[in-house]
Design a protein around this motif. Structure first.
Motif, PDB file in Angstrom:
ATOM      1  N   LEU A  46     102.166  11.456  11.877  1.00 37.97           N
ATOM      2  CA  LEU A  46     100.963  11.045  12.606  1.00 37.97           C
ATOM      3  C   LEU A  46     101.288   9.989  13.650  1.00 37.97           C
ATOM      4  O   LEU A  46     100.801  10.051  14.786  1.00 37.97           O
ATOM      5  CB  LEU A  46      99.901  10.530  11.627  1.00 37.97           C
ATOM      6  N   ASP A  47     102.134   9.025  13.278  1.00 39.53           N
ATOM      7  CA  ASP A  47     102.541   7.992  14.245  1.00 39.53           C
ATOM      8  C   ASP A  47     103.308   8.612  15.411  1.00 39.53           C
ATOM      9  O   ASP A  47     103.150   8.192  16.555  1.00 39.53           O
ATOM     10  CB  ASP A  47     103.413   6.930  13.571  1.00 39.53           C
ATOM     11  N   MET A  48     104.133   9.619  15.123  1.00 35.79           N
ATOM     12  CA  MET A  48     104.889  10.283  16.185  1.00 35.79           C
ATOM     13  C   MET A  48     103.949  10.930  17.184  1.00 35.79           C
ATOM     14  O   MET A  48     104.137  10.827  18.393  1.00 35.79           O
ATOM     15  CB  MET A  48     105.831  11.332  15.582  1.00 35.79           C
ATOM     16  N   LEU A  49     102.903  11.571  16.692  1.00 37.92           N
ATOM     17  CA  LEU A  49     101.935  12.202  17.594  1.00 37.92           C
ATOM     18  C   LEU A  49     101.191  11.164  18.421  1.00 37.92           C
ATOM     19  O   LEU A  49     100.939  11.361  19.614  1.00 37.92           O
ATOM     20  CB  LEU A  49     100.965  13.063  16.796  1.00 37.92           C
ATOM     21  N   MET A  50     100.830  10.043  17.796  1.00 36.17           N
ATOM     22  CA  MET A  50     100.124   8.987  18.533  1.00 36.17           C
ATOM     23  C   MET A  50     101.043   8.339  19.573  1.00 36.17           C
ATOM     24  O   MET A  50     100.607   8.036  20.690  1.00 36.17           O
ATOM     25  CB  MET A  50      99.594   7.923  17.569  1.00 36.17           C
ATOM     26  N   LEU A  51     102.306   8.125  19.215  1.00 40.25           N
ATOM     27  CA  LEU A  51     103.252   7.556  20.175  1.00 40.25           C
ATOM     28  C   LEU A  51     103.522   8.517  21.327  1.00 40.25           C
ATOM     29  O   LEU A  51     103.704   8.087  22.480  1.00 40.25           O
ATOM     30  CB  LEU A  51     104.564   7.194  19.482  1.00 40.25           C
ATOM     31  N   LEU A  52     103.504   9.802  21.049  1.00 33.97           N
ATOM     32  CA  LEU A  52     103.656  10.803  22.098  1.00 33.97           C
ATOM     33  C   LEU A  52     102.484  10.729  23.073  1.00 33.97           C
ATOM     34  O   LEU A  52     102.666  10.759  24.291  1.00 33.97           O
ATOM     35  CB  LEU A  52     103.752  12.195  21.485  1.00 33.97           C
ATOM     36  N   MET A  53     101.277  10.594  22.544  1.00 37.42           N
ATOM     37  CA  MET A  53     100.095  10.481  23.408  1.00 37.42           C
ATOM     38  C   MET A  53     100.142   9.189  24.219  1.00 37.42           C
ATOM     39  O   MET A  53      99.800   9.193  25.412  1.00 37.42           O
ATOM     40  CB  MET A  53      98.813  10.536  22.570  1.00 37.42           C
ATOM     41  N   ASP A  54     100.565   8.085  23.603  1.00 38.13           N
ATOM     42  CA  ASP A  54     100.690   6.818  24.342  1.00 38.13           C
ATOM     43  C   ASP A  54     101.696   6.949  25.478  1.00 38.13           C
ATOM     44  O   ASP A  54     101.477   6.436  26.572  1.00 38.13           O
ATOM     45  CB  ASP A  54     101.116   5.687  23.399  1.00 38.13           C
ATOM     46  N   GLY A  55     102.791   7.657  25.220  1.00 36.74           N
ATOM     47  CA  GLY A  55     103.796   7.859  26.250  1.00 36.74           C
ATOM     48  C   GLY A  55     103.273   8.713  27.389  1.00 36.74           C
ATOM     49  O   GLY A  55     103.593   8.475  28.561  1.00 36.74           O
ATOM     50  N   LEU A  56     102.508   9.723  27.073  1.00 34.55           N
ATOM     51  CA  LEU A  56     101.940  10.576  28.127  1.00 34.55           C
ATOM     52  C   LEU A  56     100.925   9.817  28.971  1.00 34.55           C
ATOM     53  O   LEU A  56     100.842  10.018  30.179  1.00 34.55           O
ATOM     54  CB  LEU A  56     101.303  11.815  27.507  1.00 34.55           C
ATOM     55  N   ILE A  57     100.150   8.957  28.332  1.00 30.55           N
ATOM     56  CA  ILE A  57      99.159   8.164  29.058  1.00 30.55           C
ATOM     57  C   ILE A  57      99.850   7.161  29.993  1.00 30.55           C
ATOM     58  O   ILE A  57      99.438   6.947  31.126  1.00 30.55           O
ATOM     59  CB  ILE A  57      98.206   7.461  28.098  1.00 30.55           C
ATOM     60  N   SER A  58     100.940   6.554  29.508  1.00 29.05           N
ATOM     61  CA  SER A  58     101.659   5.569  30.325  1.00 29.05           C
ATOM     62  C   SER A  58     102.347   6.250  31.459  1.00 29.05           C
ATOM     63  O   SER A  58     102.590   5.736  32.498  1.00 29.05           O
ATOM     64  CB  SER A  58     102.676   4.834  29.482  1.00 29.05           C
TER      65      SER A  58
END
Length: 58
Positions: A46-58
């Motif tokens: 779950l953290d990996m998916l959230m970090l992936l989304m944070d990276g895409l947003i940045s």
């Protein structure tokens, strides 16, 4: 790509975390001084998916 992310995420449970020491200026890593971290921080799926989304947003 998602498969690679899953493999790397699972490896955070197997490979211990560590860090190399830096020189006195704090710029260059010294390759002869390595220590394992006291606190291990594996990444959950779950953290990996959230970090992936944070990276895409940045």
């Amino acid at each position: 790509m998602v498969g690679l992310l899953l493999v790397v995420t699972l490896l955070t449970y197997i490979i211990p975390a560590g860090q190399y020491a830096r020189d006195t200026a704090g710029n260059i890593l010294t390759d002869d001084q390595f220590s394992y971290l006291d606190e291990q921080t594996p990444v959950s799926i779950l953290d990996m998916l959230m970090l992936l989304m944070d990276g895409l947003i940045s």
